[in-house]
Design a protein around this motif. Structure first.
Motif, PDB file in Angstrom:
ATOM      1  N   LYS A  63      -1.502   1.010  -7.874  1.00 35.19           N
ATOM      2  CA  LYS A  63      -0.030   1.268  -6.663  1.00 35.19           C
ATOM      3  C   LYS A  63      -0.318   2.827  -6.653  1.00 35.19           C
ATOM      4  CE  LYS A  63       4.508   0.995  -5.457  1.00 35.19           C
ATOM      5  NZ  LYS A  63       6.295   1.171  -6.050  1.00 35.19           N
TER       6      LYS A  63
ATOM      7  N   LYS B  55      -8.997   6.557  -3.024  1.00 30.13           N
ATOM      8  CA  LYS B  55      -7.160   5.723  -2.206  1.00 30.13           C
ATOM      9  C   LYS B  55      -7.501   5.399  -0.937  1.00 30.13           C
ATOM     10  CE  LYS B  55      -2.484   7.326  -1.303  1.00 30.13           C
ATOM     11  NZ  LYS B  55      -1.230   8.888  -1.105  1.00 30.13           N
TER      12      LYS B  55
ATOM     13  N   ALA C  99      -5.235   2.400   2.454  1.00 30.76           N
ATOM     14  CA  ALA C  99      -3.648   2.368   2.570  1.00 30.76           C
ATOM     15  C   ALA C  99      -3.436   1.036   3.450  1.00 30.76           C
ATOM     16  CB  ALA C  99      -3.753   3.483   3.867  1.00 30.76           C
ATOM     17  N   ASN C 100      -4.172   0.226   3.870  1.00 31.05           N
ATOM     18  CA  ASN C 100      -4.908  -1.234   4.443  1.00 31.05           C
ATOM     19  C   ASN C 100      -6.254  -2.528   3.673  1.00 31.05           C
ATOM     20  OD1 ASN C 100      -6.828  -0.068   5.449  1.00 31.05           O
ATOM     21  ND2 ASN C 100      -5.919   0.828   6.808  1.00 31.05           N
ATOM     22  N   ASP C 101      -5.818  -3.834   4.383  1.00 29.92           N
ATOM     23  CA  ASP C 101      -6.816  -3.897   3.456  1.00 29.92           C
ATOM     24  C   ASP C 101      -8.638  -3.919   4.407  1.00 29.92           C
ATOM     25  OD1 ASP C 101      -4.506  -6.147   3.096  1.00 29.92           O
ATOM     26  OD2 ASP C 101      -5.214  -7.273   4.612  1.00 29.92           O
TER      27      ASP C 101
ATOM     28  N   LEU D  94      -9.027  -0.888   1.821  1.00 34.45           N
ATOM     29  CA  LEU D  94      -9.188  -1.518   0.228  1.00 34.45           C
ATOM     30  C   LEU D  94     -10.757  -2.524  -0.072  1.00 34.45           C
ATOM     31  CD1 LEU D  94      -7.855  -1.917  -2.168  1.00 34.45           C
ATOM     32  CD2 LEU D  94      -6.868  -3.722  -1.467  1.00 34.45           C
TER      33      LEU D  94
ATOM     34  N   TYR E 219       0.306  -1.451  -0.080  1.00 36.85           N
ATOM     35  CA  TYR E 219       0.149  -0.043   0.075  1.00 36.85           C
ATOM     36  C   TYR E 219       0.638   1.241  -0.142  1.00 36.85           C
ATOM     37  CZ  TYR E 219      -3.880  -3.271   1.070  1.00 36.85           C
ATOM     38  OH  TYR E 219      -4.684  -3.939   1.247  1.00 36.85           O
ATOM     39  N   PRO E 220       0.211   2.217  -0.547  1.00 32.01           N
ATOM     40  CA  PRO E 220      -0.663   2.644  -0.700  1.00 32.01           C
ATOM     41  C   PRO E 220      -1.131   2.621  -2.142  1.00 32.01           C
ATOM     42  CG  PRO E 220       0.454   4.830  -0.759  1.00 32.01           C
ATOM     43  CD  PRO E 220       1.155   3.697   0.209  1.00 32.01           C
ATOM     44  N   LEU E 221      -2.593   2.802  -2.323  1.00 28.94           N
ATOM     45  CA  LEU E 221      -3.286   1.649  -3.266  1.00 28.94           C
ATOM     46  C   LEU E 221      -4.269   2.827  -3.864  1.00 28.94           C
ATOM     47  CD1 LEU E 221      -3.435  -1.407  -2.501  1.00 28.94           C
ATOM     48  CD2 LEU E 221      -2.325  -0.833  -4.133  1.00 28.94           C
TER      49      LEU E 221
END
Length: 334
Positions: A195, A155, A157-159, A162, A138-140
């Motif tokens: 990404k 955006k 930053a974690n599961d 997401l 991450y981040p994605l």
């Protein structure tokens, strides 16, 4: 000559640019599937069927013939691949399409396919995925695979973020006009994940003539964004260190893909001077007004190309000075 601007929407400033570019040499008509501000700015306006309606192309062909339209320009991503597939029919009624071939728009509209094709040609792009289970760092950025503007972009930053972003993006695709573009692929593949890049964002106007011959790349350094559009930027010149890298990027892209007219490109450059392409739109983008206030005049170039005045048109594709613009002085979509 008369010009028809389709899917004009709220881009009042572009209608005004084209009216000024054409002057007293003809009329500028604006078309949209419903009433919109841009229609009120044109010399005449048309309410069309929906883009995916079977009546859309026959309706436009009739209007082009009756109104003696010489040049048709579209402002909407969904509109252009539909129109470009009927290029020969428009040419038969005397109308030239200021747009690339349908294959080019198919790549632009499918952000995942675009990423793969750019990588095949050696361009830098962020890592892209179609499944949240492929992610390892991450981040994605989570966004519609078939998308435009900032609709459905999140955006993570974690599961946990997401999972939520993926769900919200999927819902926005199904609840908006993006569902038409997404219908061509399996429902599980309408969201893509990239990404998140760290660096400075730039907007590029990659300009080719109406036959696909590359002319110039105008570079904007972005400072502020709003709803997917540039709110503050500076138009660069050759005194800026990143200018050469980004203009070469635009030229290489034009050589590889052969677009016609103006292509809008978003790029992020990291501290090491490496540029990665994050988005491409085969049309006038929301950042074009910054190029215009810097002295470029691509609408006038379109008119001059139609008249065979190629050298004059070329001069219109270069800014006259380095210009810094803000949202309060650059025309917006009213």
């Amino acid at each position: 000559m008369n010009i028809l601007l389709t899917s004009a929407g709220r881009r009042t400033y572009l209608v005004e640019y084209f009216k000024k570019a054409l002057g007293d040499e003809g009329r500028v008509y604006a078309a949209n599937s419903q009433n919109s501000p841009a229609l009120m700015c044109a010399d005449g306006h048309i309410i069309t069927p929906m883009i995916y309606s079977d009546e859309y192309i026959p309706f436009l062909l009739k209007q082009c013939r009756v109104l003696e339209i010489s040049l048709l320009v579209s402002f909407f991503d969904i509109d252009m691949p539909v129109l470009s597939r009927h290029r020969a029919e428009f040419e038969a009624v005397g109308t030239r399409l200021a747009m690339s071939d349908a294959d080019f728009y198919d790549i632009c509209s499918d952000k995942y396919k675009m990423s793969l094709r750019l990588a095949e040609h050696g361009f830098g792009v962020p890592d892209s995925f179609l499944s949240p289970y492929e992610i390892s760092e991450y981040p994605l950025i989570v966004k519609p695979r078939f998308g435009m503007g900032s609709l459905g972009v999140y955006k993570a930053a974690n599961d946990i973020e997401l999972k939520g972003a993926y769900s919200m993006c999927s819902r926005e695709v199904s609840d908006t006009y993006l569902r038409f573009e997404s219908a061509a692929v399996n429902a599980e593949n309408v969201v893509m994940i990239q990404k998140a890049l760290v660096g400075t964002e730039y907007g590029l106007d990659v300009i080719s003539d109406l036959d696909g011959n590359y002319v110039n790349t105008i570079v904007r350094k972005k400072f502020a964004m709003r709803s997917g559009e540039t709110d503050e930027a500076v138009v660069l010149d050759d005194s800026d260190p990143e200018y050469a890298v980004l203009t070469e990027l635009g030229a290489s892209f034009a050589e590889a893909f052969g677009p016609k007219g103006l292509t809008d490109m978003d790029v992020i450059m990291n501290e090491g001077g490496e540029a990665e392409i994050i988005d491409i739109n085969g049309r006038f983008g929301g950042g074009y007004p910054f190029s215009h206030i810097a002295g470029a005049d691509v609408p006038r170039a379109y008119v001059l190309w139609m008249q065979g005045r190629n050298e004059e048109a070329r001069k219109c594709c270069f800014p006259k000075y380095r210009a810094h613009g803000y949202k309060d002085i650059v025309p917006r979509r009213y």
